[in-house]
Write a protein that holds these residues in place. Structure first.
Motif, PDB file in Angstrom:
ATOM      1  N   ALA A  49       0.843  -1.197   0.000  1.00  0.00           N
ATOM      2  CA  ALA A  49       0.000   0.000   0.000  1.00  0.00           C
ATOM      3  C   ALA A  49       0.873   1.239   0.000  1.00  0.00           C
ATOM      4  CB  ALA A  49      -0.916   0.015   1.226  1.00  0.00           C
ATOM      5  N   VAL A  50       0.354   2.284  -0.611  1.00  0.00           N
ATOM      6  CA  VAL A  50       1.035   3.572  -0.653  1.00  0.00           C
ATOM      7  C   VAL A  50       0.053   4.658  -0.258  1.00  0.00           C
ATOM      8  CG1 VAL A  50       2.045   5.307  -2.172  1.00  0.00           C
ATOM      9  CG2 VAL A  50       2.768   2.940  -2.367  1.00  0.00           C
ATOM     10  N   LEU A  51       0.550   5.638   0.470  1.00  0.00           N
ATOM     11  CA  LEU A  51      -0.232   6.819   0.833  1.00  0.00           C
ATOM     12  C   LEU A  51       0.623   8.041   0.544  1.00  0.00           C
ATOM     13  CD1 LEU A  51      -2.608   8.310   2.148  1.00  0.00           C
ATOM     14  CD2 LEU A  51      -1.632   7.743   4.376  1.00  0.00           C
ATOM     15  N   THR A  52       0.174   8.850  -0.404  1.00  0.00           N
ATOM     16  CA  THR A  52       0.971  10.011  -0.781  1.00  0.00           C
ATOM     17  C   THR A  52       0.809  11.135   0.239  1.00  0.00           C
ATOM     18  OG1 THR A  52      -0.744  11.103  -2.073  1.00  0.00           O
ATOM     19  CG2 THR A  52       0.574   9.416  -3.198  1.00  0.00           C
ATOM     20  N   SER A  53       1.664  12.116   0.119  1.00  0.00           N
ATOM     21  CA  SER A  53       1.566  13.279   1.007  1.00  0.00           C
ATOM     22  C   SER A  53       0.245  14.017   0.794  1.00  0.00           C
ATOM     23  CB  SER A  53       2.739  14.229   0.760  1.00  0.00           C
ATOM     24  OG  SER A  53       2.758  14.658  -0.591  1.00  0.00           O
ATOM     25  N   GLY A  54      -0.334  13.863  -0.375  1.00  0.00           N
ATOM     26  CA  GLY A  54      -1.610  14.508  -0.672  1.00  0.00           C
ATOM     27  C   GLY A  54      -2.827  13.707  -0.280  1.00  0.00           C
ATOM     28  N   GLY A  55      -2.594  12.475   0.222  1.00  0.00           N
ATOM     29  CA  GLY A  55      -3.701  11.672   0.710  1.00  0.00           C
ATOM     30  C   GLY A  55      -4.210  10.607  -0.247  1.00  0.00           C
ATOM     31  N   THR A  56      -3.569  10.461  -1.385  1.00  0.00           N
ATOM     32  CA  THR A  56      -3.981   9.426  -2.334  1.00  0.00           C
ATOM     33  C   THR A  56      -3.447   8.074  -1.890  1.00  0.00           C
ATOM     34  OG1 THR A  56      -3.969  11.002  -4.157  1.00  0.00           O
ATOM     35  CG2 THR A  56      -3.882   8.679  -4.726  1.00  0.00           C
ATOM     36  N   THR A  57      -4.298   7.057  -1.978  1.00  0.00           N
ATOM     37  CA  THR A  57      -3.892   5.706  -1.601  1.00  0.00           C
ATOM     38  C   THR A  57      -3.892   4.779  -2.807  1.00  0.00           C
ATOM     39  OG1 THR A  57      -6.169   5.130  -1.021  1.00  0.00           O
ATOM     40  CG2 THR A  57      -4.764   5.923   0.753  1.00  0.00           C
ATOM     41  N   ASN A  58      -3.064   3.747  -2.704  1.00  0.00           N
ATOM     42  CA  ASN A  58      -3.015   2.708  -3.718  1.00  0.00           C
ATOM     43  C   ASN A  58      -2.713   1.404  -3.007  1.00  0.00           C
ATOM     44  OD1 ASN A  58      -3.023   1.597  -6.337  1.00  0.00           O
ATOM     45  ND2 ASN A  58      -0.791   1.686  -6.424  1.00  0.00           N
ATOM     46  N   TYR A  59      -3.429   0.348  -3.394  1.00  0.00           N
ATOM     47  CA  TYR A  59      -3.272  -0.948  -2.737  1.00  0.00           C
ATOM     48  C   TYR A  59      -3.010  -2.045  -3.760  1.00  0.00           C
ATOM     49  CZ  TYR A  59      -5.453   1.230   1.353  1.00  0.00           C
ATOM     50  OH  TYR A  59      -5.747   2.045   2.422  1.00  0.00           O
TER      51      TYR A  59
END
Length: 115
Positions: A49-59
């Motif tokens: 999972a990734v969470l960007t500094s802008g709040g976007t997530t990816n799983y």
């Protein structure tokens, strides 16, 4: 420079839950994109999972609907809430901070799911 320390791993039965934490030291934590990766024995490290500094997530498809990544910038910490765990989730889980050319990794925490 960012130092990352993971915690929260352990042994859990299938169907159980764990919450991993990754505490970051250093400045400007909120500017960093944060990710969780895992590596099972004999396999390559893979994105969880990734969470960007802008709040976007990816799983990863394999964890969608079961895992949730979140962050608390006031505590310089990123979390991975894992539910409905399966034996195939067994791996060492690593935290990653990245921003432009800069990438930092934690030392990893072991998660073992028994059937």
């Amino acid at each position: 420079q960012v130092q990352l320390v993971e915690s929260g791993g352990g042994l859990v039965q299938a169907g159980g839950s764990l919450r991993l934490s990754c505490a970051a030291s250093g400045s400007s934590f909120s500017m960093y994109n944060m990710g969780w990766y895992r590596q099972a024995p004999g396999k390559q490290r893979e994105l969880v999972a990734v969470l960007t500094s802008g709040g976007t997530t990816n799983y990863a498809d394999s964890v969608k609907g079961r895992f949730t990544i979140s962050r608390d910038n006031a505590k310089n910490t990123v979390y991975l809430q894992m539910t409905s765990l399966k034996p195939e989730d067994t791996a060492v889980y690593y935290c990653k901070a990245f921003l432009g050319p800069r990438t930092y990794w934690g030392q990893g925490t072991q998660v073992t799911v028994s059937s």
